[in-house]
Each structure stands twice: as structure tokens, then as C-alpha cells.
Design an enzyme around this catalytic site. Structure first.
Site, PDB file in Angstrom:
ATOM      1  CD  GLU A 216     -13.685   1.515  -4.161  1.00 18.30           C
ATOM      2  OE1 GLU A 216     -13.311   0.563  -4.827  1.00 18.30           O
ATOM      3  OE2 GLU A 216     -12.927   2.154  -3.411  1.00 18.30           O
TER       4      GLU A 216
ATOM      5  CG  HIS B 298     -12.264  -7.041  -1.863  1.00 15.38           C
ATOM      6  ND1 HIS B 298     -13.392  -7.275  -2.605  1.00 15.38           N
ATOM      7  CD2 HIS B 298     -11.911  -5.759  -2.112  1.00 15.38           C
ATOM      8  CE1 HIS B 298     -13.699  -6.171  -3.287  1.00 15.38           C
ATOM      9  NE2 HIS B 298     -12.807  -5.239  -3.002  1.00 15.38           N
TER      10      HIS B 298
ATOM     11  NE  ARG C  98     -13.264  -3.457   0.781  1.00 14.32           N
ATOM     12  CZ  ARG C  98     -12.197  -2.848   0.287  1.00 14.32           C
ATOM     13  NH1 ARG C  98     -11.010  -3.061   0.808  1.00 14.32           N
ATOM     14  NH2 ARG C  98     -12.318  -2.029  -0.728  1.00 14.32           N
TER      15      ARG C  98
ATOM     16  CG  HIS D  49      -8.390  -6.703  -0.142  1.00 19.63           C
ATOM     17  ND1 HIS D  49      -7.868  -6.763  -1.421  1.00 19.63           N
ATOM     18  CD2 HIS D  49      -8.771  -5.399   0.043  1.00 19.63           C
ATOM     19  CE1 HIS D  49      -7.932  -5.562  -1.979  1.00 19.63           C
ATOM     20  NE2 HIS D  49      -8.455  -4.721  -1.104  1.00 19.63           N
TER      21      HIS D  49
ATOM     22  NE  ARG E 129      -7.785  -0.893   3.196  1.00 23.56           N
ATOM     23  CZ  ARG E 129      -8.054  -0.903   1.895  1.00 23.56           C
ATOM     24  NH1 ARG E 129      -8.318   0.207   1.242  1.00 23.56           N
ATOM     25  NH2 ARG E 129      -8.052  -2.048   1.230  1.00 23.56           N
TER      26      ARG E 129
HETATM   27  P1  FAD Z   1       3.048  -2.345  -1.574  1.00 21.28           P
HETATM   28  O1  FAD Z   1       2.534  -1.590  -2.729  1.00 21.28           O
HETATM   29  O2  FAD Z   1       2.536  -3.717  -1.372  1.00 21.28           O
HETATM   30  O3  FAD Z   1       4.611  -2.383  -1.707  1.00 21.28           O
HETATM   31  C1  FAD Z   1       5.387  -3.139  -0.804  1.00 21.28           C
HETATM   32  C2  FAD Z   1       6.794  -3.184  -1.335  1.00 21.28           C
HETATM   33  O4  FAD Z   1       7.680  -3.745  -0.373  1.00 21.28           O
HETATM   34  C3  FAD Z   1       6.956  -4.032  -2.572  1.00 21.28           C
HETATM   35  O5  FAD Z   1       7.818  -3.328  -3.434  1.00 21.28           O
HETATM   36  C4  FAD Z   1       7.628  -5.305  -2.057  1.00 21.28           C
HETATM   37  O6  FAD Z   1       8.374  -5.998  -3.028  1.00 21.28           O
HETATM   38  C5  FAD Z   1       8.516  -4.712  -0.992  1.00 21.28           C
HETATM   39  N1  FAD Z   1       8.951  -5.635   0.052  1.00 21.28           N
HETATM   40  C6  FAD Z   1       8.182  -6.420   0.838  1.00 21.28           C
HETATM   41  N2  FAD Z   1       8.961  -7.098   1.718  1.00 21.28           N
HETATM   42  C7  FAD Z   1      10.235  -6.707   1.487  1.00 21.28           C
HETATM   43  C8  FAD Z   1      11.488  -7.041   2.057  1.00 21.28           C
HETATM   44  N3  FAD Z   1      11.610  -7.929   3.051  1.00 21.28           N
HETATM   45  N4  FAD Z   1      12.609  -6.467   1.562  1.00 21.28           N
HETATM   46  C9  FAD Z   1      12.532  -5.576   0.541  1.00 21.28           C
HETATM   47  N5  FAD Z   1      11.365  -5.229  -0.049  1.00 21.28           N
HETATM   48  C10 FAD Z   1      10.241  -5.779   0.431  1.00 21.28           C
HETATM   49  N6  FAD Z   1      -6.239   0.356  -1.854  1.00 21.28           N
HETATM   50  C11 FAD Z   1      -6.862   1.512  -2.183  1.00 21.28           C
HETATM   51  O7  FAD Z   1      -6.750   2.511  -1.461  1.00 21.28           O
HETATM   52  N7  FAD Z   1      -7.593   1.581  -3.327  1.00 21.28           N
HETATM   53  C12 FAD Z   1      -7.738   0.524  -4.174  1.00 21.28           C
HETATM   54  O8  FAD Z   1      -8.396   0.626  -5.188  1.00 21.28           O
HETATM   55  C13 FAD Z   1      -7.121  -0.699  -3.828  1.00 21.28           C
HETATM   56  N8  FAD Z   1      -7.246  -1.790  -4.610  1.00 21.28           N
HETATM   57  C14 FAD Z   1      -6.529  -2.908  -4.315  1.00 21.28           C
HETATM   58  C15 FAD Z   1      -6.566  -3.992  -5.184  1.00 21.28           C
HETATM   59  C16 FAD Z   1      -5.774  -5.101  -4.954  1.00 21.28           C
HETATM   60  C17 FAD Z   1      -5.830  -6.274  -5.884  1.00 21.28           C
HETATM   61  C18 FAD Z   1      -4.928  -5.136  -3.810  1.00 21.28           C
HETATM   62  C19 FAD Z   1      -4.051  -6.310  -3.543  1.00 21.28           C
HETATM   63  C20 FAD Z   1      -4.909  -4.072  -2.928  1.00 21.28           C
HETATM   64  C21 FAD Z   1      -5.701  -2.956  -3.170  1.00 21.28           C
HETATM   65  N9  FAD Z   1      -5.684  -1.870  -2.315  1.00 21.28           N
HETATM   66  C22 FAD Z   1      -6.344  -0.716  -2.652  1.00 21.28           C
HETATM   67  C23 FAD Z   1      -4.777  -1.847  -1.179  1.00 21.28           C
HETATM   68  C24 FAD Z   1      -3.528  -1.039  -1.593  1.00 21.28           C
HETATM   69  O9  FAD Z   1      -3.220  -1.317  -2.931  1.00 21.28           O
HETATM   70  C25 FAD Z   1      -2.339  -1.393  -0.749  1.00 21.28           C
HETATM   71  O10 FAD Z   1      -2.677  -1.377   0.609  1.00 21.28           O
HETATM   72  C26 FAD Z   1      -1.234  -0.360  -0.989  1.00 21.28           C
HETATM   73  O11 FAD Z   1      -0.920  -0.316  -2.354  1.00 21.28           O
HETATM   74  C27 FAD Z   1      -0.027  -0.719  -0.178  1.00 21.28           C
HETATM   75  O12 FAD Z   1       1.021   0.099  -0.571  1.00 21.28           O
HETATM   76  P2  FAD Z   1       2.431  -0.075   0.134  1.00 21.28           P
HETATM   77  O13 FAD Z   1       3.342   0.891  -0.526  1.00 21.28           O
HETATM   78  O14 FAD Z   1       2.262  -0.016   1.584  1.00 21.28           O
HETATM   79  O15 FAD Z   1       2.845  -1.583  -0.198  1.00 21.28           O
HETATM   80  C1  SIN Z   2     -11.512  -2.301  -4.725  1.00 22.98           C
HETATM   81  O1  SIN Z   2     -11.313  -1.728  -5.794  1.00 22.98           O
HETATM   82  O2  SIN Z   2     -12.559  -2.885  -4.430  1.00 22.98           O
HETATM   83  C2  SIN Z   2     -10.420  -2.319  -3.716  1.00 22.98           C
HETATM   84  C3  SIN Z   2     -10.427  -1.038  -3.029  1.00 22.98           C
HETATM   85  C4  SIN Z   2      -9.644  -1.111  -1.758  1.00 22.98           C
HETATM   86  O3  SIN Z   2      -9.125  -2.144  -1.370  1.00 22.98           O
HETATM   87  O4  SIN Z   2      -9.562  -0.057  -1.121  1.00 22.98           O
END
Ligand code: FAD
Ligand code: SIN
Length: 557
Positions: A122, A242, A291, A352, A387
Site C-alpha cells: 500500500e 483517504h 497517502r 478517513h 499514518r
Molecule cells: P473501532 O473499530 O472504530 O471501534 C470503536 C468502538 O467504540 C465501536 O465499537 C463503537 O461503537 C464504540 N464506541 C464509540 N463511542 C462509544 C461510546 N461513547 N460509548 C460506547 N462505545 C463507543 N486500518 C488498517 O490498519 N488497515 C486497513 O486496511 C484499514 N482499512 C480501513 C477501511 C475503512 C473503511 C475504515 C473506516 C478504516 C480503515 N482502517 C484501516 C482504519 C482502522 O480500521 C481503524 O483505525 C481501526 O479499526 C480502529 O479500531 P478501534 O478499535 O480503535 O476502533
Molecule cells: C485501505 O485499504 O486503503 C485502507 C488502509 C488503511 O486505512 O490503513
């Protein structure tokens, strides 16, 4: 009506509260449970965060021709001088082990012909080092595996419970959270859960903008909660856009379909409407530049040509590659009437990822004792100003493990985390509620003035308009015409986070990483420092950390 106003109708106790059920929250809860009671709280269904939407994969030096040192170098380059090198070293050194733990928890990564983990590339990576699952459904598989692993562990779970504020004891230490129950016939019920420690794992804040890859739940609640609790928040101006999100026409709103960078990693390239590959010559990695560089390349060519979007051409990959490697993206495009096998995909940048967040040390400790942060809500220092792709899932895993270590030693009772502090007090600050009808207005203000391109005039306008919304909220308070409840609390959190982003963006008079100032178009190394935002009784204050290291500031933790 204030945020602190609803009276608790029920109280409960646990050992440690983990807020959020994405990769970060699930990893902390799973790894911590053997040592004591854990309550996992999430505001929607368990799988509704960003994690399950992740496409490209998870980065780690897994290939024989790769090394943590090379992963470190790519991460530092992408972060444009603002990464905390010590934190990045932790990330890349502990990354391969973290991926192995994910496999041990049942995650099935795609395999190459020899049975090894298949790796892709990537933006910003000089090596193939991104492990993926289900082609482009990496997050869905990780989420499935971690949720399966959670079953029968004895972790207590509250779904549909929104954490609004931190409870503190008389010493200022985190002592629990106030929850607002949303579903299951408990809507409107307020529960105060006391605990010995709280882990924020609430994910990102993409919903601050009109168009984002983030799901509905990504409203920056954790950052707002931490600010209200007096915690330090860092690097908020670095909102990553993104480069390639499916263009759904002018005025598209809400969560938009992502076209993974891995599509470019497998050979697709960006073209303008005349068919020219405009990323060639802009960066040695061309379409696979970091990015921020690609997002700027797209925006610049859109401005030059007056086009509303650019095109991603992957026709030459052929139907078989599209079907096998990118089934999710193929289906999303076809759903919107685009067939990537036969035509280029219209793309634009969209909000993103939050590279900044609640400031932590190398073990997830925030500046409030007993409050930890993990995953996208945290600012560990690994991302700097931009990032590196696929470092986010990895960060959630690596730092979850470190938080578990820290909790075990900080609570000093390895065999039991079960006795919470006996007193909990509500946050002292009183905050006006923002009318949920203003959610779209906040998103409009941020998209217009604090999006990919920023300048002083626009950011000052954003500041004024956001202040006016708050003043309206305060007036409404007298007449109580803002109904307290989840929509109002989310709108209020969005407003707090938006205000903090604008303050940081206005102050940083340079262009660096994902912070792009039209009026200060160059990088200025007098700005090789972080900004910390804190909430006081008079509002948000911004201060500079004069070092690029978040973990060695010498400030008490
Ligand atoms: P999240 O997975 O967002 O989870 C947050 C949780 O907190 C959820 O369960 C939500 O409901 C809960 N929550 C929020 N506020 C509250 C509240 N007030 N009270 C109770 N619960 C709450 N990163 C990569 O490394 N590789 C990838 O390929 C990649 N692709 C991506 C594609 C997309 C479309 C997106 C949106 C992001 C992508 N990212 C990727 C980024 C990555 O997915 C996220 O940064 C990562 O999953 C965040 O994980 P997290 O556990 O911190 O939060
Ligand atoms: C992507 O698949 O392009 C998202 C990857 C990322 O947010 O790290």
C-alpha cells in the site's frame, strides 16, 4: 440542560471497563480477562466500529526480505518528522508477534501458493508487508475472530450503552464511567459503573465531516470524554483523508465506500479525465506514495482541470483478480453502477482517520491516572503527521497488549482487578448540549473550512460558526428545547472535537502530512512539535510540546 445532569438510576461495579468493541477494545478485554473482571461497553452492536470495514490489511515485517527497521523507516517517512521514534520502534518490533496472536485467536489470513501469509503493498511501503483476509475483507475477518474468541471468556458485555463521562475519585483518578443505555427496553436509563481503571477504545471521529469512510458510530466520543475529564489530546489537526473513496456525486453524505490502496498495490493507477497518469513524477513511489501525497495530487489535479473527481484505472487487473482479491470493492462499485473490470472508478478523497487523539505513553496511559486509551482514539505517537497505511490495526493490537501489562502492574494485584474505588464523582464542568439537528451543520462547517485544504480565513470562520452553535445551545439550555439523549450527546461530542481540530489547525501555520494550509504551503521545521489541547473551565486551551517525543516530555503521567 448539561451533560452532567441526568441522575443515575442504577450503579454497578467491575474491575476494568473497556469502552469500544473494535480491534483495540476486544484485544484489551480478551487479554485482560484472565487477570480479573472486565466489562466491555459498546454503544451499538458489537461489530459496528471501523474495524470491520478495514480492507487493505495489517502491516508487519513478516516477509523474509523485510525487517522491522525497514517498516520503521517507512513509518517515519510517512509521518513527516512528527512520529515518536520510540513508539514506532515498539510498533514495528512487536508487530509480527501481534499478528501471530491474532492468528492464535482464530483470524484466517489469505495465503500464498506456498502456504505463507500472502502480503500486498500500500502507499508509502517499500515492501510487500500487508497481510489481508477474504481478499479485501480483512476487518470483517478480524472482527469475527475476536468476537468468536470473546465467547465464553466471562467478559461482561453491555451493548447499546453509550459512555458519556468519566467518573473520578477524590484524588482525580478515573473511578468508572457514566453510561446511557440505548436499547433493549432500557433506553434512557443512566448507569454509573465504578471500576479501578477505564480503557478508552472508542475509535475515530470521521463523522465530524460530511463525507467519510467511517461508520455512523465514529463520532469522536472518546476524545470529547477525555477532554471533559481533563486529559491531554494531541495532534488533532492531522485528520487523514483517504485518497480513493468512490465518488457518488456532488453532495454525497455519510459513510462512503472505500477503494483500498491495495488496489493500487496490485497495479491500478490514477488517471485524470484525459487519461494522464498524474502521480508519475510527483513522488518516487508515484501512485503508491504516502497517502497525504496522493490525496494532494488528486486535489491539485481536480483544481487544475475543474473536475469533481479523478479516476482509478484497474481494468488491466482483469476479472479474476477483481473477483478474487477485491470482492467487497467490486460488489460496492457494481452496486453503484460502476464495473471496475470494464471502466475506471471515479474517486475523491474523504475523511478517513484521526492520526491524533488522547495522548498516551508507551503503555497506553493518559495524563489522567487510571484512564488508558487504545486504538484510533489514542495518540501514541506512531503516526505523526500522516499514518502509514495499515498501521492502525497493528497499533490497536500492539498497544492493547502493553495496556494489559500496564494494568497488571499499575493495579498491583495481578490475580484480581476486582475492587473498584468506592467513590465516584461526576465531572465538574457543565456543558451546553448541542441540538442534534445541528449535526449536519457541524459536518458542513468542517468540510468547508477544515477539510483537505485549509487557510486562516476559513478556519477563523469555522471557529466563529462553531462558537455560535455552542451559544445557541447555551440559550436553548434555558428553555430546555434540546432533548437530552444519545443524538444530542453525539452532536455535542462532534462539536467539541470539531472545535478542537479547528483550534489546532488554525494554530499550525505550515503544511505537513495531512495538514495542508494553502496560506502556509511549505513545511516549516520550527513547527516540528506537537500541540496539546486540554479543556479547562474557560474552554479549550492549546499548548506546544517542544519535543517531537510524546513519551519523554518529562511531564507527570
Ligand atoms: P473501532 O473499530 O472504530 O471501534 C470503536 C468502538 O467504540 C465501536 O465499537 C463503537 O461503537 C464504540 N464506541 C464509540 N463511542 C462509544 C461510546 N461513547 N460509548 C460506547 N462505545 C463507543 N486500518 C488498517 O490498519 N488497515 C486497513 O486496511 C484499514 N482499512 C480501513 C477501511 C475503512 C473503511 C475504515 C473506516 C478504516 C480503515 N482502517 C484501516 C482504519 C482502522 O480500521 C481503524 O483505525 C481501526 O479499526 C480502529 O479500531 P478501534 O478499535 O480503535 O476502533
Ligand atoms: C485501505 O485499504 O486503503 C485502507 C488502509 C488503511 O486505512 O490503513
Amino acid at each position: 440542560m448539561s451533560l452532567a445532569a441526568p441522575a443515575p438510576v442504577r450503579t454497578a461495579e467491575t474491575g476494568v471497563i473497556v469502552i469500544g468493541s473494535g480491534i483495540a477494545g476486544l484485544s484489551v478485554a480478551l487479554r485482560l480477562r484472565p487477570y480479573g473482571r472486565v466489562l466491555l461497553v459498546t454503544k451499538a452492536f458489537l461489530d459496528e466500529g471501523s474495524t470491520r470495514w478495514a480492507q487493505g490489511g495489517i502491516a508487519a515485517a513478516l516477509a523474509p526480505d523485510d525487517s522491522p527497521a525497514e517498516h520503521l523507516a517507512d513509518t517515519l517517512t510517512a509521518g513527516v518528522g512528527l512520529c515518536d521514534e520510540e513508539a514506532v520502534r515498539v510498533l514495528v518490533d512487536e508487530g509480527p508477534g501481534a499478528v501471530q496472536r491474532l492468528i492464535a485467536h482464530g483470524t484466517e489470513f489469505d495465503r500464498d501458493e506456498d502456504g505463507g501469509i500472502a502480503l500486498t503493498r500500500e502507499g508509502g511501503h517499500h515492501r510487500r508487508r500487508i497481510a489481508h483476509a477474504g481478499g479485501d475483507a480483512t476487518g470483517t475477518e478480524i472482527s469475527r475472530a475476536l468476537l468468536d474468541a470473546l465467547k465464553d471468556t466471562g467478559v461482561d458485555v453491555y451493548e447499546h450503552a453509550l459512555a458519556l463521562d468519566l467518573l473520578k475519585d477524590g484524588t482525580g483518578r478515573a473511578a468508572g464511567v457514566r453510561l446511557h443505555m440505548i436499547g433493549d427496553g432500557r433506553a434512557g436509563e443512566v448507569v454509573e459503573v465504578r471500576a479501578r481503571a477505564v480503557v478508552l477504545a472508542t475509535g475515530g471521529l470521521g463523522q465530524v465531516y460530511s463525507a467519510t469512510t467511517n461508520p455512523e458510530v465514529s463520532t469522536g466520543d472518546g476524545v470529547a470524554l477525555a477532554l471533559r475529564a481533563g486529559a491531554d489530546v494531541t495532534d488533532l489537526e492531522f485528520v487523514q483523508f483517504h485518497p480513493t473513496v468512490l465518488w457518488l456525486g456532488e453532495g454525497a453524505r455519510g459513510q462512503q465506500p472505500l477503494i483500498s490502496e491495495a488496489v493500487r498495490g496490485e497495479g491500478a493507477h490514477l488517471i485524470d479525465h484525459a487519461g494522464e497518469r498524474f502521480m508519475l513524477g510527483r513522488h518516487e513511489l508515484a501512485d503508491l506514495a504516502p497517502r497525504d501525497v496522493v490525496a494532494k495530487g488528486i486535489m491539485t489535479r481536480m483544481r487544475e482541470t475543474g473536475a469533481s473527481h479523478m479516476l482509478l484505472d484497474g481494468r488491466h487487473l482483469g476479472a479474476r483478480v477483481w473477483e478474487r482479491r477485491f470482492p467487497t470493492i467490486l460488489a460496492a462499485c457494481r452496486h453503484h453502477g460502476i464495473d471496475p473490470v470494464n471502466e475506471p472508478i471515479p474517486v475523491v478523497p474523504a475523511a478517513h482517520y484521526a492520526s491524533g487523539g488522547v495522548r498516551t505513553d508507551l503503555h497506553g496511559r493518559t495524563s489522567v491516572p487510571g484512564l488508558y486509551a487504545c486504538g484510533e482514539v489514542a495518540c501514541t505517537g506512531v503516526h505523526g503527521a500522516n499514518r502509514l497505511a495499515s498501521n492502525s490495526l497493528l497499533e490497536g493490537l500492539v498497544f492493547a497488549e502493553r495496556i494489559v501489562e500496564a494494568l497488571r502492574s499499575d493495579l498491583e494485584t495481578p490475580s484480581s482487578l476486582g475492587t473498584p474505588s468506592s467513590t465516584g464523582t461526576a465531572p465538574a464542568d457543565v456543558h451546553a448540549l448541542i441540538d442534534p439537528a445541528e449535526r449536519g451543520n457541524i459536518q458542513r462547517i468542517m468540510t468547508t473550512y477544515a477539510g483537505v485544504l485549509r487557510n486562516a480565513e476559513g478556519l477563523a470562520a469555522a471557529e466563529r460558526e462553531l462558537r455560535a452553535l455552542a451559544e445557541h445551545g447555551a440559550d436553548a439550555e434555558q428553555g430546555t428545547d434540546v432533548e437530552p439523549g444519545v443524538p444530542a450527546w453525539e452532536a455535542t461530542n462532534l462539536h467539541t472535537v470539531a472545535t478542537a481540530i479547528v483550534a489546532a489547525a488554525l494554530r499550525r501555520e505550515e503544511t505537513r502530512g495531512s495538514h495542508w494550509r494553502e496560506d502556509f504551503p511549505d513545511r516549516d521545521d520550527t513547527w516540528a512539535r506537537h500541540q496539546t489541547i486540554r479543556m479547562t473551565t474557560t474552554g479549550l486551551t492549546t499548548t506546544d510540546l517542544t519535543t517531537t517525543s510524546l513519551t519523554t516530555t518529562g511531564e507527570p503521567r
